[in-house]
Design a protein around this motif. Structure first.
Motif, PDB file in Angstrom:
ATOM      1  N   GLU A 117     -13.499  17.603   2.882  1.00 55.44           N
ATOM      2  CA  GLU A 117     -14.894  17.409   3.312  1.00 55.44           C
ATOM      3  C   GLU A 117     -14.988  16.980   4.777  1.00 55.44           C
ATOM      4  OE1 GLU A 117     -16.141  14.402   0.649  1.00 55.44           O
ATOM      5  OE2 GLU A 117     -16.071  15.676  -1.137  1.00 55.44           O
ATOM      6  N   GLY A 118     -13.826  16.673   5.374  1.00 52.24           N
ATOM      7  CA  GLY A 118     -13.830  16.188   6.748  1.00 52.24           C
ATOM      8  C   GLY A 118     -14.176  14.715   6.868  1.00 52.24           C
ATOM      9  N   ALA A 119     -14.135  13.992   5.731  1.00 50.73           N
ATOM     10  CA  ALA A 119     -14.512  12.574   5.717  1.00 50.73           C
ATOM     11  C   ALA A 119     -13.313  11.647   5.870  1.00 50.73           C
ATOM     12  CB  ALA A 119     -15.242  12.246   4.416  1.00 50.73           C
ATOM     13  N   LEU A 120     -12.096  12.191   5.846  1.00 52.90           N
ATOM     14  CA  LEU A 120     -10.893  11.356   5.952  1.00 52.90           C
ATOM     15  C   LEU A 120      -9.785  12.174   6.598  1.00 52.90           C
ATOM     16  CD1 LEU A 120      -9.883   8.475   4.928  1.00 52.90           C
ATOM     17  CD2 LEU A 120      -8.775   9.744   3.067  1.00 52.90           C
ATOM     18  N   MET A 121      -9.034  11.543   7.488  1.00 51.28           N
ATOM     19  CA  MET A 121      -7.909  12.210   8.142  1.00 51.28           C
ATOM     20  C   MET A 121      -6.618  11.504   7.731  1.00 51.28           C
ATOM     21  SD  MET A 121      -9.074  14.775   9.705  1.00 51.28           S
ATOM     22  CE  MET A 121      -7.587  15.198  10.598  1.00 51.28           C
ATOM     23  N   PRO A 122      -6.036  11.887   6.612  1.00 53.31           N
ATOM     24  CA  PRO A 122      -4.821  11.219   6.132  1.00 53.31           C
ATOM     25  C   PRO A 122      -3.638  11.473   7.057  1.00 53.31           C
ATOM     26  CG  PRO A 122      -5.257  13.186   4.839  1.00 53.31           C
ATOM     27  CD  PRO A 122      -6.437  12.999   5.741  1.00 53.31           C
ATOM     28  N   ASP A 123      -2.670  10.545   7.015  1.00 51.26           N
ATOM     29  CA  ASP A 123      -1.462  10.697   7.816  1.00 51.26           C
ATOM     30  C   ASP A 123      -0.239  10.669   6.905  1.00 51.26           C
ATOM     31  OD1 ASP A 123      -1.237   8.049   7.055  1.00 51.26           O
ATOM     32  OD2 ASP A 123      -1.780   7.251   9.016  1.00 51.26           O
ATOM     33  N   ARG A 124       0.935  10.797   7.504  1.00 60.59           N
ATOM     34  CA  ARG A 124       2.161  10.810   6.708  1.00 60.59           C
ATOM     35  C   ARG A 124       2.368   9.512   5.946  1.00 60.59           C
ATOM     36  NH1 ARG A 124       6.934  13.549  10.414  1.00 60.59           N
ATOM     37  NH2 ARG A 124       6.194  15.722  10.278  1.00 60.59           N
ATOM     38  N   GLN A 125       1.961   8.415   6.556  1.00 61.09           N
ATOM     39  CA  GLN A 125       2.213   7.111   5.949  1.00 61.09           C
ATOM     40  C   GLN A 125       1.532   6.977   4.594  1.00 61.09           C
ATOM     41  OE1 GLN A 125       1.159   3.779   8.411  1.00 61.09           O
ATOM     42  NE2 GLN A 125       1.950   2.272   6.974  1.00 61.09           N
ATOM     43  N   VAL A 126       0.291   7.448   4.487  1.00 60.94           N
ATOM     44  CA  VAL A 126      -0.409   7.315   3.219  1.00 60.94           C
ATOM     45  C   VAL A 126       0.249   8.185   2.148  1.00 60.94           C
ATOM     46  CG1 VAL A 126      -2.137   9.126   3.675  1.00 60.94           C
ATOM     47  CG2 VAL A 126      -2.665   7.261   2.088  1.00 60.94           C
ATOM     48  N   PHE A 127       0.703   9.385   2.519  1.00 52.39           N
ATOM     49  CA  PHE A 127       1.366  10.237   1.535  1.00 52.39           C
ATOM     50  C   PHE A 127       2.764   9.710   1.198  1.00 52.39           C
ATOM     51  CE2 PHE A 127      -1.763  13.426   3.133  1.00 52.39           C
ATOM     52  CZ  PHE A 127      -2.408  13.625   1.929  1.00 52.39           C
ATOM     53  N   ASP A 128       3.438   9.095   2.174  1.00 49.07           N
ATOM     54  CA  ASP A 128       4.722   8.462   1.878  1.00 49.07           C
ATOM     55  C   ASP A 128       4.538   7.367   0.831  1.00 49.07           C
ATOM     56  OD1 ASP A 128       6.092  10.078   3.640  1.00 49.07           O
ATOM     57  OD2 ASP A 128       6.184   8.588   5.260  1.00 49.07           O
ATOM     58  N   SER A 129       3.450   6.605   0.952  1.00 52.95           N
ATOM     59  CA  SER A 129       3.169   5.545  -0.025  1.00 52.95           C
ATOM     60  C   SER A 129       2.937   6.137  -1.410  1.00 52.95           C
ATOM     61  CB  SER A 129       1.944   4.736   0.404  1.00 52.95           C
ATOM     62  OG  SER A 129       2.173   4.067   1.627  1.00 52.95           O
ATOM     63  N   ILE A 130       2.259   7.284  -1.452  1.00 55.66           N
ATOM     64  CA  ILE A 130       1.997   7.940  -2.735  1.00 55.66           C
ATOM     65  C   ILE A 130       3.294   8.473  -3.342  1.00 55.66           C
ATOM     66  CG2 ILE A 130       0.898   9.962  -3.789  1.00 55.66           C
ATOM     67  CD1 ILE A 130      -1.457   9.470  -1.862  1.00 55.66           C
ATOM     68  N   PHE A 131       4.116   9.112  -2.515  1.00 50.66           N
ATOM     69  CA  PHE A 131       5.401   9.622  -3.022  1.00 50.66           C
ATOM     70  C   PHE A 131       6.270   8.476  -3.540  1.00 50.66           C
ATOM     71  CE2 PHE A 131       4.691  13.360  -0.059  1.00 50.66           C
ATOM     72  CZ  PHE A 131       4.495  14.270  -1.085  1.00 50.66           C
ATOM     73  N   MET A 132       6.263   7.358  -2.840  1.00 42.91           N
ATOM     74  CA  MET A 132       7.051   6.209  -3.284  1.00 42.91           C
ATOM     75  C   MET A 132       6.529   5.657  -4.613  1.00 42.91           C
ATOM     76  SD  MET A 132       7.744   4.207   0.305  1.00 42.91           S
ATOM     77  CE  MET A 132       8.675   5.000   1.634  1.00 42.91           C
ATOM     78  N   ALA A 133       5.212   5.708  -4.795  1.00 35.58           N
ATOM     79  CA  ALA A 133       4.629   5.254  -6.054  1.00 35.58           C
ATOM     80  C   ALA A 133       5.060   6.169  -7.200  1.00 35.58           C
ATOM     81  CB  ALA A 133       3.104   5.227  -5.944  1.00 35.58           C
ATOM     82  N   TYR A 134       5.028   7.480  -6.963  1.00 30.21           N
ATOM     83  CA  TYR A 134       5.522   8.417  -7.979  1.00 30.21           C
ATOM     84  C   TYR A 134       6.996   8.133  -8.296  1.00 30.21           C
ATOM     85  CZ  TYR A 134       1.543  11.720  -7.865  1.00 30.21           C
ATOM     86  OH  TYR A 134       0.306  12.328  -7.991  1.00 30.21           O
ATOM     87  N   ASN A 135       7.786   7.924  -7.256  1.00 31.98           N
ATOM     88  CA  ASN A 135       9.216   7.699  -7.429  1.00 31.98           C
ATOM     89  C   ASN A 135       9.481   6.427  -8.235  1.00 31.98           C
ATOM     90  OD1 ASN A 135      12.004   8.034  -7.113  1.00 31.98           O
ATOM     91  ND2 ASN A 135      12.045   6.980  -5.150  1.00 31.98           N
ATOM     92  N   SER A 136       8.721   5.377  -7.969  1.00 32.29           N
ATOM     93  CA  SER A 136       8.913   4.105  -8.672  1.00 32.29           C
ATOM     94  C   SER A 136       8.556   4.216 -10.153  1.00 32.29           C
ATOM     95  CB  SER A 136       8.051   3.008  -8.035  1.00 32.29           C
ATOM     96  OG  SER A 136       8.399   2.810  -6.684  1.00 32.29           O
ATOM     97  N   ASN A 137       7.749   5.207 -10.494  1.00 40.35           N
ATOM     98  CA  ASN A 137       7.243   5.332 -11.865  1.00 40.35           C
ATOM     99  C   ASN A 137       8.069   6.274 -12.730  1.00 40.35           C
ATOM    100  OD1 ASN A 137       5.097   4.583 -13.723  1.00 40.35           O
ATOM    101  ND2 ASN A 137       4.420   6.692 -13.615  1.00 40.35           N
ATOM    102  N   TRP A 138       9.193   6.792 -12.202  1.00 40.19           N
ATOM    103  CA  TRP A 138       9.932   7.848 -12.914  1.00 40.19           C
ATOM    104  C   TRP A 138      10.431   7.407 -14.289  1.00 40.19           C
ATOM    105  CZ3 TRP A 138      14.988   7.430 -14.536  1.00 40.19           C
ATOM    106  CH2 TRP A 138      15.706   6.342 -14.051  1.00 40.19           C
ATOM    107  N   LYS A 139      10.849   6.150 -14.403  1.00 37.01           N
ATOM    108  CA  LYS A 139      11.443   5.708 -15.673  1.00 37.01           C
ATOM    109  C   LYS A 139      10.391   5.609 -16.777  1.00 37.01           C
ATOM    110  CE  LYS A 139      14.805   2.811 -15.476  1.00 37.01           C
ATOM    111  NZ  LYS A 139      15.624   1.578 -15.297  1.00 37.01           N
ATOM    112  N   ALA A 140       9.195   5.140 -16.445  1.00 36.31           N
ATOM    113  CA  ALA A 140       8.136   4.991 -17.443  1.00 36.31           C
ATOM    114  C   ALA A 140       7.494   6.329 -17.798  1.00 36.31           C
ATOM    115  CB  ALA A 140       7.077   4.017 -16.932  1.00 36.31           C
TER     116      ALA A 140
END
Length: 286
Positions: A103-126
């Motif tokens: 929508e052009g309302a947010l300009m995400p950067d690598r850092q925010v997606f890195d945080s998301i990938f790390m969250a996915y990674n931390s959740n692998w066991k559950a």
């Protein structure tokens, strides 16, 4: 509990703002500071509640529009603990970010997606499917980066997704992990970092077949090559890496496993005199 007391204080300030016609209203930086603190304390439920409050207040007219930092903080908080709601929440904020970007309302950067990938990674066991969700997001970002290079995933993203896939037991996960590992190697100048290399070795050892063990041994050799090129290399091997491969061959049905184990053990014994202070057999090696 400091986190809960701070949340209560924030709610009180919101009540005061409503009665004072928002003259002392909390704003986005205020919420971000609290979200960052809750993430650091590992309080995912509190962070999620605060994030939802932030969004609701913005709809009311408060100056609490979530920023890229808001999403990054809440992703860190979600990834701090595996809960039944973790995967659903990670997916939800991911879709919000991508929708707002469209929508052009947010300009995400690598850092925010890195945080998301790390969250996915931390959740692998559950929730093992977290690894596939991370992989799918990475492919989406690669596609989006064709028109917006700022969204091209970086080394941290590929490394984190590789580690998540290497631990997964889902069908096709190993093939995807190998694909990500190749990308990490390319980004690192043909030598992946220590943690990603170790994760792949563990995954191959878990298969316990001859082909997988050979691939694990090849990674170890590359790590040894990195160590020999100079001290302090981030991809250098250590005792833990050797022990994992020793365990793999010892438990395998390989016809030459005795020779393999002997060679690896001798190589490990020689590692310390060559300057690798992390090397040398320990009780697990023996």
């Amino acid at each position: 509990d400091v986190g809960k007391k701070t949340v209560e204080l924030l709610k009180l300030s919101v009540d005061v703002a409503r009665t004072s016609k928002q003259l002392v209203a909390p704003n986005t930086p205020c919420f971000n500071a609290l979200l960052d603190g809750l993430a650091s304390k590992g309080l995912p439920d509190d962070a999620w509640d605060v994030f939802e409050m932030m969004q609701s207040l913005y709809v009311e007219g408060f100056p609490t529009k979530p920023s890229v930092a808001s999403y990054s903080c809440v992703a860190r908080a979600i990834g701090s603990e595996s809960l039944p709601t973790t995967l659903e929440r990670i997916d939800a904020i991911t879709e919000q970010i991508l929708d707002k970007y469209g929508e052009g309302a947010l300009m995400p950067d690598r850092q925010v997606f890195d945080s998301i990938f790390m969250a996915y990674n931390s959740n692998w066991k559950a929730q093992d499917e977290s690894a596939n969700h991370a992989y799918d997001l990475l492919l989406r970002l690669e596609k989006l980066s064709e028109s917006d290079p700022k969204l091209m995933p970086g080394l941290v993203s590929y490394r984190t997704v590789c580690q998540a896939l290497s631990r997964s037991h889902l069908p096709g996960a190993m093939r995807k992990a190998e694909e990500m590992f190749a990308r990490v190697n390319d980004l690192c100048g043909d030598q992946a970092d220590h943690d990603t290399s170790y994760a792949m070795i563990c995954s191959y050892v878990g298969n316990r077949n001859e082909t997988s063990l050979e691939k694990a041994a090849a990674i170890l050799e590359k790590m040894e090559s990195s160590r020999s090129n100079g001290p302090g290399k981030s991809s250098a091997t250590d005792t833990r890496v050797y022990n994992r491969l020793l365990f793999g061959y010892a438990k395998s049905k390989s016809p030459d496993k005795v020779q393999r184990v002997t060679h690896l053990f001798n190589q490990l014994e020689q590692a310390y005199p060559q300057g690798n202070k992390e090397g040398g057999p320990n009780i697990h090696s023996y």
